[in-house]
Design an enzyme around this catalytic site. Structure first.
Site, PDB file in Angstrom:
ATOM      1  N   HIS A  39       0.804  -1.219   0.000  1.00 60.25           N
ATOM      2  CA  HIS A  39       0.000   0.000   0.000  1.00 60.25           C
ATOM      3  C   HIS A  39       0.838   1.270   0.000  1.00 60.25           C
ATOM      4  O   HIS A  39       0.300   2.356  -0.251  1.00 60.25           O
ATOM      5  CB  HIS A  39      -0.934   0.022   1.219  1.00 60.25           C
ATOM      6  CG  HIS A  39      -2.223  -0.713   1.006  1.00 60.25           C
ATOM      7  ND1 HIS A  39      -2.378  -2.051   1.297  1.00 60.25           N
ATOM      8  CD2 HIS A  39      -3.424  -0.304   0.530  1.00 60.25           C
ATOM      9  CE1 HIS A  39      -3.609  -2.430   1.014  1.00 60.25           C
ATOM     10  NE2 HIS A  39      -4.271  -1.397   0.540  1.00 60.25           N
ATOM     11  N   GLY A  65      -7.827   7.773   8.059  1.00 57.35           N
ATOM     12  CA  GLY A  65      -7.619   9.159   8.452  1.00 57.35           C
ATOM     13  C   GLY A  65      -6.236   9.502   8.947  1.00 57.35           C
ATOM     14  O   GLY A  65      -5.897  10.678   9.074  1.00 57.35           O
ATOM     15  N   GLY A  66      -5.420   8.477   9.267  1.00 57.70           N
ATOM     16  CA  GLY A  66      -4.076   8.737   9.761  1.00 57.70           C
ATOM     17  C   GLY A  66      -3.963   8.492  11.259  1.00 57.70           C
ATOM     18  O   GLY A  66      -4.953   8.296  11.967  1.00 57.70           O
ATOM     19  N   VAL A  99      -5.838  10.960  13.720  1.00 58.37           N
ATOM     20  CA  VAL A  99      -7.277  10.692  13.848  1.00 58.37           C
ATOM     21  C   VAL A  99      -7.507   9.524  14.799  1.00 58.37           C
ATOM     22  O   VAL A  99      -8.387   9.564  15.669  1.00 58.37           O
ATOM     23  CB  VAL A  99      -7.896  10.407  12.467  1.00 58.37           C
ATOM     24  CG1 VAL A  99      -9.317   9.849  12.614  1.00 58.37           C
ATOM     25  CG2 VAL A  99      -7.920  11.668  11.622  1.00 58.37           C
ATOM     26  N   GLY A 100      -6.702   8.460  14.658  1.00 60.69           N
ATOM     27  CA  GLY A 100      -6.821   7.318  15.555  1.00 60.69           C
ATOM     28  C   GLY A 100      -6.572   7.699  17.003  1.00 60.69           C
ATOM     29  O   GLY A 100      -7.302   7.267  17.913  1.00 60.69           O
ATOM     30  N   LYS A 101      -5.552   8.527  17.241  1.00 61.63           N
ATOM     31  CA  LYS A 101      -5.262   8.979  18.604  1.00 61.63           C
ATOM     32  C   LYS A 101      -6.415   9.799  19.168  1.00 61.63           C
ATOM     33  O   LYS A 101      -6.763   9.671  20.353  1.00 61.63           O
ATOM     34  CB  LYS A 101      -3.981   9.819  18.609  1.00 61.63           C
ATOM     35  CG  LYS A 101      -2.695   9.015  18.466  1.00 61.63           C
ATOM     36  CD  LYS A 101      -1.487   9.946  18.528  1.00 61.63           C
ATOM     37  CE  LYS A 101      -0.187   9.158  18.448  1.00 61.63           C
ATOM     38  NZ  LYS A 101       0.998  10.054  18.485  1.00 61.63           N
ATOM     39  N   THR A 102      -7.014  10.654  18.336  1.00 64.40           N
ATOM     40  CA  THR A 102      -8.128  11.478  18.795  1.00 64.40           C
ATOM     41  C   THR A 102      -9.295  10.611  19.251  1.00 64.40           C
ATOM     42  O   THR A 102      -9.907  10.840  20.307  1.00 64.40           O
ATOM     43  CB  THR A 102      -8.581  12.432  17.676  1.00 64.40           C
ATOM     44  OG1 THR A 102      -7.483  13.270  17.283  1.00 64.40           O
ATOM     45  CG2 THR A 102      -9.742  13.296  18.126  1.00 64.40           C
TER      46      THR A 102
END
Length: 493
Positions: free
Chosen positions: A379, A448-449, A452-455
């Site tokens: 990817h 989303g990156g 975004v996952g951390k948020t």
């Protein structure tokens, strides 16, 4: 199975959660439309009453633009050539379609694009003559790595006037990598007298240049392609027209739904604005996650649906289209049923050759880890992709561990003795809700990156503990019941 009234209750609750959270996303999109427009330049068109469109999903905008420019006409041309070849020269149809694929490649990517695809294909074919799996895999990985070399990228950019043409070449070479890898590994597995090199090379070219799947897939392994191309299940003209009409009707509905979501729900733009994402309420946060994964699903119904329709008209069996992500309740199911062609490739050429489940626990862990490592590298190999692959490997590993634990005779007999079938189904859904929460979270890293996952992790599982976390698990408990019932009713091979 649970009582019908209980399943109906879970279904209604799931639909209610979907629609209300989508309404919250719509409301936030309207409230912040001006600032999102200033930051991301929302597009204005007359498609849905002048509503502005969120254009920040690169993949959807990229393929829709190319489809309007040339790809739609080239795919239509493939269908016309294929039908004519079936009527006039059925025996030579693979070579006619191969020639058309080369011409179509030249028409959009120019001579440099055709040369690059041919060069990669010839190198892979030559290395396959050594009949070494190690050398063939090394060759494929090295060819894939050249797509990320800065010097090579600079040279390829100079071939084209726009970045769009360069990216089309990159996407094409990335997908073609799986195709010539499939041929090379199958060639290595063949007994020496079985396949002669002069006869196999034309089939390799026919496979690599088959145009419906040329730029973006889906993946069809080499033995399946050759078998189906040699013995296609061709339909009468009336049946073909019915297949075409039904297929175009579905594609139009899926495309309209994806466009409607892009006009009403600015989930991609909001994901690009982390301060806004951190500020929205929990209902909006959940709705954004659902909208993001459902848009990804609908997008691939279109992107895989077009080549699948053309393959059916050619008498081939395409891989099944992605299963609805709202019915997914496990990591294993997501990987098995979303991109079926890629899953088949990974199982046949990566997981099983490395030993798979036949080499004990450590062998299974290593085979699974190498499979996810290849997916990440294929990817693009960016940091967020390695993180996404590692998290999915962890999810699959934990799921398989729980499955082995529950399949132990003492545990299985104990559950059967103390819990009714309905209670075991509810326990399954409760465990699946935990798995689904991590499945959505980990795939938001892909979509989303990392930020975004951390948020989401902070808002839902850290700051939101315990009430927000338990509420989310409760909602996903309802989703899991719907998914389990769907899987039991519509069993997929």
């Amino acid at each position: 199975m649970l009582p019908r009234w209980e399943l109906a209750l879970y279904l209604l609750a799931s639909l209610g959660f979907h629609f209300y959270s989508f309404y919250e996303v719509y409301r936030v999109s309207r409230e912040h439309e001006e600032e999102l427009d200033q930051e991301f330049e929302l597009e204005t068109d007359a498609l849905f009453g002048g509503l502005k469109k969120d254009p920040t999903d690169f993949e959807w905008s990229f393929w829709m633009e190319w489809g309007k420019q040339r790809l739609a006409w080239l795919l239509l041309g493939h269908t016309a050539v294929s039908q004519a070849a079936t009527l006039l020269a059925r025996k030579h149809r693979p070579w006619i379609l191969m020639t058309y694929g080369m011409w179509a490649c030249w028409s959009v990517l120019g001579a440099p694009g055709v040369v690059m695809v041919l060069l990669h294909t010839i190198i892979a074919f030559c290395v396959a003559q050594f009949r070494s799996l190690f050398l063939s895999w090394l060759c494929s990985l090295l060819l894939l790595s050249t797509l990320r070399l800065q010097g090579v990228e600079d040279i390829k950019r100079r071939w084209y006037r726009t970045d769009s043409e360069y990216y089309l070449l990159q996407f094409t070479l990335t997908v073609r990598c799986l195709y010539y890898t499939s041929f090379s590994l199958e060639f290595c597995w063949q007994q020496l007298p079985a396949v002669r090199a002069p006869r196999s090379f034309p089939w390799m070219l026919a496979y690599v240049f088959y145009y419906p799947v040329f730029h973006n897939g889906p993946i069809l392994n080499f033995p399946e392609f050759v078998k189906q191309m040699q013995q296609p299940e061709l339909c009468s003209l009336k049946d073909s027209l019915c297949i075409l009409a039904r297929g175009l009707g579905r594609l139009l509905c899926w495309w309209a739904l994806a466009e409607l979501m892009a006009h009403l729900l600015y989930m991609h733009a909001i994901y690009g604005s982390i301060p806004l994402l951190q500020d929205v309420n929990c209902w909006t946060l959940g709705g954004l996650a659902l909208a993001q994964v459902l848009f990804f699903y609908v997008k691939y119904l279109v992107l895989f649906g077009v080549p699948a329709l053309l393959m059916r008209l050619d008498g081939l069996h395409p891989p099944p289209l992605p299963r609805c992500v709202s019915t997914m309740f496990s990591f294993t199911g997501m990987w098995r049923y979303f991109d079926v062609g890629l899953h088949n490739f990974l199982i046949r050429y990566v997981y099983i050759p490395l030993g798979g489940s036949q080499r004990g626990l450590l062998g299974t862990l290593l085979s699974t880890a190498m499979t996810f490592a290849f997916v990440s590298y294929w990817h693009g190999g960016y940091n967020y992709l390695w993180c996404w692959a590692a998290l999915n490997w962890l999810g699959v590993t934990v799921e398989n561990g729980f499955r082995r634990l529950l399949d132990m005779p003492c545990v299985r007999d104990g559950l059967a003795r103390h819990l009714s079938p309905q209670a075991r189904c509810r326990l399954h859904a409760a465990l699946a809700s935990c798995s689904t929460s991590m499945l959505i979270l980990f795939n938001l890293v892909f979509l989303g990156g990392i930020q975004v996952g951390k948020t989401y992790w902070d808002r839902i599982f850290v700051q939101g503990w315990p009430w927000v976390t338990l509420s989310v698990l409760g909602f996903l408990y309802c989703y899991s019941h719907v998914g389990i019932a769907w899987a039991q009713t519509y069993t997929m091979d």
